[in-house]
Scaffold this motif. Structure first.
Motif, short mmCIF file in Angstrom:
data_model
loop_
_atom_site.label_atom_id
_atom_site.label_comp_id
_atom_site.label_asym_id
_atom_site.label_seq_id
_atom_site.Cartn_x
_atom_site.Cartn_y
_atom_site.Cartn_z
N LEU A 218 0.83 -1.20 0.00
CA LEU A 218 0.00 0.00 0.00
C LEU A 218 0.87 1.26 0.00
CD1 LEU A 218 -2.84 1.19 0.12
CD2 LEU A 218 -2.76 1.01 2.61
N GLU A 219 1.99 1.20 0.72
CA GLU A 219 2.91 2.33 0.72
C GLU A 219 3.47 2.57 -0.68
OE1 GLU A 219 6.96 3.96 2.98
OE2 GLU A 219 6.29 1.89 3.28
N ALA A 220 3.83 1.49 -1.39
CA ALA A 220 4.33 1.63 -2.75
C ALA A 220 3.27 2.26 -3.65
CB ALA A 220 4.75 0.27 -3.30
N ALA A 221 2.01 1.83 -3.49
CA ALA A 221 0.92 2.39 -4.28
C ALA A 221 0.76 3.88 -4.00
CB ALA A 221 -0.38 1.65 -3.98
N ALA A 222 0.86 4.24 -2.72
CA ALA A 222 0.73 5.65 -2.34
C ALA A 222 1.87 6.49 -2.91
CB ALA A 222 0.70 5.78 -0.81
N ILE A 223 3.08 5.96 -2.88
CA ILE A 223 4.24 6.69 -3.41
C ILE A 223 4.09 6.89 -4.92
CG2 ILE A 223 6.73 6.57 -3.85
CD1 ILE A 223 6.97 5.00 -1.20
N GLU A 224 3.69 5.85 -5.64
CA GLU A 224 3.54 5.96 -7.09
C GLU A 224 2.48 6.98 -7.46
OE1 GLU A 224 2.78 1.99 -8.34
OE2 GLU A 224 4.89 1.47 -8.51
N GLY A 225 1.35 6.97 -6.74
CA GLY A 225 0.31 7.96 -7.00
C GLY A 225 0.78 9.37 -6.72
N TRP A 226 1.51 9.52 -5.63
CA TRP A 226 2.05 10.84 -5.24
C TRP A 226 3.07 11.34 -6.27
CZ3 TRP A 226 7.02 12.38 -3.74
CH2 TRP A 226 7.11 13.64 -3.13
N LEU A 227 3.91 10.44 -6.77
CA LEU A 227 4.90 10.83 -7.78
C LEU A 227 4.23 11.35 -9.05
CD1 LEU A 227 7.51 7.94 -7.46
CD2 LEU A 227 7.93 10.36 -6.96
N ILE A 228 3.22 10.61 -9.54
CA ILE A 228 2.56 11.03 -10.77
C ILE A 228 1.76 12.30 -10.54
CG2 ILE A 228 0.85 10.37 -12.52
CD1 ILE A 228 3.67 9.09 -12.74
N PHE A 229 1.19 12.47 -9.35
CA PHE A 229 0.52 13.73 -9.06
C PHE A 229 1.51 14.89 -9.19
CE2 PHE A 229 -0.65 17.32 -6.53
CZ PHE A 229 -1.99 17.50 -6.86
N ASN A 230 2.71 14.71 -8.68
CA ASN A 230 3.71 15.78 -8.75
C ASN A 230 4.22 16.00 -10.16
OD1 ASN A 230 4.56 16.99 -5.95
ND2 ASN A 230 4.11 14.84 -5.58
N VAL A 231 4.27 14.95 -10.98
CA VAL A 231 4.59 15.13 -12.40
C VAL A 231 3.52 16.00 -13.05
CG1 VAL A 231 4.81 13.98 -14.63
CG2 VAL A 231 5.91 12.99 -12.62
N TRP A 232 2.25 15.67 -12.79
CA TRP A 232 1.13 16.46 -13.31
C TRP A 232 1.22 17.91 -12.84
CZ3 TRP A 232 -2.84 17.03 -16.52
CH2 TRP A 232 -3.85 17.90 -16.19
N ASP A 233 1.50 18.09 -11.56
CA ASP A 233 1.58 19.43 -10.98
C ASP A 233 2.69 20.24 -11.66
OD1 ASP A 233 0.34 21.10 -9.07
OD2 ASP A 233 2.05 20.90 -7.73
N GLN A 234 3.82 19.59 -11.86
CA GLN A 234 4.97 20.27 -12.50
C GLN A 234 4.64 20.66 -13.94
OE1 GLN A 234 8.24 20.48 -11.14
NE2 GLN A 234 9.39 21.08 -12.93
N LEU A 235 4.06 19.71 -14.69
CA LEU A 235 3.75 20.00 -16.10
C LEU A 235 2.67 21.05 -16.23
CD1 LEU A 235 3.84 16.36 -17.51
CD2 LEU A 235 5.60 18.12 -17.75
N SER A 236 1.76 21.11 -15.28
CA SER A 236 0.67 22.10 -15.33
C SER A 236 1.18 23.51 -15.17
CB SER A 236 -0.36 21.79 -14.23
OG SER A 236 -0.97 20.54 -14.42
N GLU A 237 2.36 23.64 -14.55
CA GLU A 237 2.94 24.96 -14.32
C GLU A 237 3.82 25.41 -15.47
OE1 GLU A 237 5.01 24.67 -10.64
OE2 GLU A 237 3.18 24.52 -9.43
N GLU A 238 4.11 24.52 -16.40
CA GLU A 238 5.03 24.85 -17.50
C GLU A 238 4.30 25.48 -18.67
OE1 GLU A 238 7.29 21.38 -18.47
OE2 GLU A 238 8.24 21.31 -16.51
#
Length: 206
Positions: A186-206
């Motif tokens: 479950l921790e791995a699932a949470a980390i992967e979701g959090w990572l992709i959220f941050n990828v989305w967040d970063q790209l949304s600002e570009e």
């Protein structure tokens, strides 16, 4: 009252992701958890929900392995900046999953995933489940960065290339995946979701 009362995991930036894992039964009400995911996406994530789906594959004796009807949706993961919901789905599906169908059909939420084209086709063909507003984050990253290879990367490789994130926490779990307990998975699932959220967040600002 619904609450994300599962384990809380610390991310590399010091923030925490609160989790909830549910074995969905005939009488399980998941609507309140989906509402909490939607609310957090509005408050903290430009209405984006990171999603991933998992499949069981079984082929009847009369069926060839070239067909897709042997693929059955087994689990769904939904993540925002602060939350991760993991749903283990029943066989066969029950009426209470209509809430999940309606959630995915919402035009007010952007569902973001990695290499999602085949999953979208299977969801539609095998379960009549349509995600109305879906974005392939790899394709978005490739266009934003002018680097075609990003479209074809998996979660960890994409996060590394876009964020240059420290993936040691995820690596340590994956290295012992066969022996990992349910909380570590479950921790791995949470980390992967959090990572992709941050990828989305970063790209949304570009």
């Amino acid at each position: 009252m619904a609450a994300f009362d599962g384990p809380k995991f610390k991310m590399t930036d010091g923030s925490y992701v609160q989790t909830k894992s549910i074995d969905v039964g005939p009488s399980t009400d998941i609507s309140q958890y989906l509402s909490l995911i939607r609310e957090d996406s509005i408050l903290n994530g430009n209405r984006a929900v990171i999603f991933d789906v998992y499949w069981d594959v079984g082929f009847p004796e009369t069926e060839t392995k070239t067909k897709t009807s042997g693929w059955s949706l087994s689990s769904v993961k939904l993540s925002t900046r602060n939350l991760c919901l993991f749903l283990r789905l029943p066989k066969p599906f029950h009426d209470n999953l209509k809430d999940l169908y309606r959630f995915f059909a919402s035009k007010f939420v952007t569902f973001v995933g990695v290499q999602i084209e085949e999953d979208l086709n299977l969801l539609s063909e095998n379960h009549g489940l349509v995600i109305r507003n879906a974005i392939n984050i790899g394709k978005l990253a490739a266009k934003a960065r002018g680097t075609l290879v990003l479209e074809f990367l998996g979660t960890r490789e994409l996060a590394h290339r876009v964020l240059w994130s420290d993936l040691g926490q995820l690596d340590s779990i994956e290295a012992k995946w066969e022996k990992a307990g349910s909380e570590e998975q479950l921790e791995a699932a949470a980390i992967e979701g959090w990572l992709i959220f941050n990828v989305w967040d970063q790209l949304s600002e570009e």
